[in-house]
Design a protein around this motif. Structure first.
Motif, PDB file in Angstrom:
ATOM      1  N   PRO A 176      -9.655  99.417  48.905  1.00 16.65           N
ATOM      2  CA  PRO A 176      -9.622  98.278  47.986  1.00 16.65           C
ATOM      3  C   PRO A 176      -8.501  97.294  48.332  1.00 16.65           C
ATOM      4  O   PRO A 176      -8.689  96.098  48.246  1.00 16.65           O
ATOM      5  CB  PRO A 176      -9.417  98.906  46.606  1.00 16.65           C
ATOM      6  N   GLU A 177      -7.344  97.823  48.755  1.00 12.85           N
ATOM      7  CA  GLU A 177      -6.246  96.908  49.069  1.00 12.85           C
ATOM      8  C   GLU A 177      -6.557  96.029  50.274  1.00 12.85           C
ATOM      9  O   GLU A 177      -6.168  94.861  50.331  1.00 12.85           O
ATOM     10  CB  GLU A 177      -4.907  97.641  49.235  1.00 12.85           C
ATOM     11  N   ARG A 178      -7.284  96.575  51.246  1.00 13.30           N
ATOM     12  CA  ARG A 178      -7.676  95.757  52.410  1.00 13.30           C
ATOM     13  C   ARG A 178      -8.686  94.686  52.004  1.00 13.30           C
ATOM     14  O   ARG A 178      -8.565  93.525  52.374  1.00 13.30           O
ATOM     15  CB  ARG A 178      -8.268  96.635  53.515  1.00 13.30           C
ATOM     16  N   LEU A 179      -9.707  95.100  51.266  1.00 15.02           N
ATOM     17  CA  LEU A 179     -10.746  94.156  50.842  1.00 15.02           C
ATOM     18  C   LEU A 179     -10.165  93.073  49.939  1.00 15.02           C
ATOM     19  O   LEU A 179     -10.418  91.881  50.148  1.00 15.02           O
ATOM     20  CB  LEU A 179     -11.881  94.891  50.130  1.00 15.02           C
ATOM     21  N   LEU A 180      -9.405  93.477  48.944  1.00 17.84           N
ATOM     22  CA  LEU A 180      -8.849  92.504  47.999  1.00 17.84           C
ATOM     23  C   LEU A 180      -7.812  91.615  48.672  1.00 17.84           C
ATOM     24  O   LEU A 180      -7.757  90.413  48.424  1.00 17.84           O
ATOM     25  CB  LEU A 180      -8.260  93.237  46.790  1.00 17.84           C
ATOM     26  N   GLY A 181      -6.983  92.206  49.517  1.00 14.99           N
ATOM     27  CA  GLY A 181      -5.984  91.426  50.253  1.00 14.99           C
ATOM     28  C   GLY A 181      -6.635  90.383  51.141  1.00 14.99           C
ATOM     29  O   GLY A 181      -6.164  89.244  51.243  1.00 14.99           O
ATOM     30  N   ALA A 182      -7.736  90.745  51.784  1.00 18.76           N
ATOM     31  CA  ALA A 182      -8.456  89.811  52.651  1.00 18.76           C
ATOM     32  C   ALA A 182      -9.085  88.673  51.859  1.00 18.76           C
ATOM     33  O   ALA A 182      -9.402  87.624  52.412  1.00 18.76           O
ATOM     34  CB  ALA A 182      -9.538  90.556  53.433  1.00 18.76           C
ATOM     35  N   ASN A 183      -9.235  88.867  50.551  1.00 16.99           N
ATOM     36  CA  ASN A 183      -9.814  87.829  49.704  1.00 16.99           C
ATOM     37  C   ASN A 183      -8.772  87.112  48.846  1.00 16.99           C
ATOM     38  O   ASN A 183      -9.094  86.510  47.830  1.00 16.99           O
ATOM     39  CB  ASN A 183     -10.921  88.433  48.827  1.00 16.99           C
ATOM     40  N   GLY A 184      -7.510  87.216  49.257  1.00 16.03           N
ATOM     41  CA  GLY A 184      -6.461  86.419  48.625  1.00 16.03           C
ATOM     42  C   GLY A 184      -5.754  87.046  47.444  1.00 16.03           C
ATOM     43  O   GLY A 184      -4.975  86.384  46.767  1.00 16.03           O
ATOM     44  N   TYR A 185      -5.983  88.304  47.190  1.00 13.50           N
ATOM     45  CA  TYR A 185      -5.326  88.962  46.059  1.00 13.50           C
ATOM     46  C   TYR A 185      -4.066  89.672  46.531  1.00 13.50           C
ATOM     47  O   TYR A 185      -4.031  90.230  47.619  1.00 13.50           O
ATOM     48  CB  TYR A 185      -6.269  89.975  45.395  1.00 13.50           C
ATOM     49  N   HIS A 186      -3.044  89.653  45.685  1.00 11.24           N
ATOM     50  CA  HIS A 186      -1.822  90.411  45.957  1.00 11.24           C
ATOM     51  C   HIS A 186      -2.049  91.806  45.376  1.00 11.24           C
ATOM     52  O   HIS A 186      -2.317  91.951  44.181  1.00 11.24           O
ATOM     53  CB  HIS A 186      -0.618  89.747  45.289  1.00 11.24           C
ATOM     54  N   VAL A 187      -1.947  92.831  46.221  1.00  5.16           N
ATOM     55  CA  VAL A 187      -2.286  94.186  45.800  1.00  5.16           C
ATOM     56  C   VAL A 187      -1.098  95.112  46.003  1.00  5.16           C
ATOM     57  O   VAL A 187      -0.463  95.105  47.055  1.00  5.16           O
ATOM     58  CB  VAL A 187      -3.493  94.729  46.606  1.00  5.16           C
ATOM     59  N   GLN A 188      -0.792  95.897  44.968  1.00  4.70           N
ATOM     60  CA  GLN A 188       0.216  96.945  45.060  1.00  4.70           C
ATOM     61  C   GLN A 188      -0.509  98.281  44.944  1.00  4.70           C
ATOM     62  O   GLN A 188      -1.458  98.409  44.166  1.00  4.70           O
ATOM     63  CB  GLN A 188       1.240  96.815  43.944  1.00  4.70           C
ATOM     64  N   VAL A 189      -0.053  99.279  45.697  1.00  2.64           N
ATOM     65  CA  VAL A 189      -0.700 100.590  45.720  1.00  2.64           C
ATOM     66  C   VAL A 189       0.313 101.648  45.319  1.00  2.64           C
ATOM     67  O   VAL A 189       1.470 101.600  45.734  1.00  2.64           O
ATOM     68  CB  VAL A 189      -1.247 100.920  47.132  1.00  2.64           C
TER      69      VAL A 189
END
Length: 197
Positions: A24-37
């Motif tokens: 999810p972090e890769r997909l969301l990051g690639a779509n402009g979202y800042h993701v923390q895991v």
């Protein structure tokens, strides 16, 4: 919605040693979202307070635990489940969960699909919270009604008056003492129970 939290308990295992799993972090990051895991409860509670949504990247069997955990911390964010081959295959036995989820994300989603899923998850979350609040209010009213009905029955029995007269007596007493009617009713019921024992 730009800041998201991904909670992952177990590391994602690739199907083969050459394949890099889509997380999810890769997909969301690639779509402009800042993701923390995170995989830590303490960190998840802190991060969830800042995030606009939490994505649970784990089996459905673990979802209920994490929903309770986030609920204890009063994390006020929509909850989505990452439904990918690894989480779906580990969830076959637990397809019925008691936890409320606001949406599902999958690895095959593209930018607009992710945006609309997060948008509708946010709306669903707000509706769910409103329903929960209304349910609590209704339960509270039912509980109040129970105390008032018990107090009316006691007054009817002791004073040999009708239910409407008992209700008027309760209401007058509450107004005279500047208390809520349920508080006066509760005091009457508890005093009566004490005298009966």
């Amino acid at each position: 919605m730009r800041s998201l939290l991904v909670i992952r308990v177990e590391p994602t295992i690739a199907a083969s040693s050459d394949a890099i799993p889509l997380t999810p972090e890769r997909l969301l990051g690639a779509n402009g979202y800042h993701v923390q895991v995170t995989d830590s409860e303490t960190e998840a509670l802190k991060m969830a307070a800042e995030a606009e949504a939490s994505i649970l990247h784990l089996s459905l069997a673990d979802v209920e635990y994490w929903v309770r955990c986030l609920g204890k911390g009063r994390a006020n964010t929509p909850l989505l489940w990452w439904c990918a081959p690894d989480t779906a295959s580990s969830s076959v036995e637990s397809c019925e969960v008691e936890a409320s989820l606001d949406g599902i994300l999958t690895p095959s989603m593209i930018g607009p699909e992710i945006h609309w899923t997060l948008h509708f998850a946010s709306k669903r979350y707000m509706e769910r919270k409103q329903w929960e609040q209304e349910r609590k209010q209704l339960q509270s009213r039912l509980e109040d009604r129970k105390w008032i009905d018990m107090a009316k029955a006691i007054l009817c029995d002791l004073k040999q008056i009708s239910e409407s007269e008992a209700y008027d007596l309760l209401r007058k007493r509450a107004m005279d003492e500047r208390k809520r009617m349920v508080d006066v009713a509760t005091a009457i019921v508890k005093a009566h129970q004490l005298l009966q024992s």
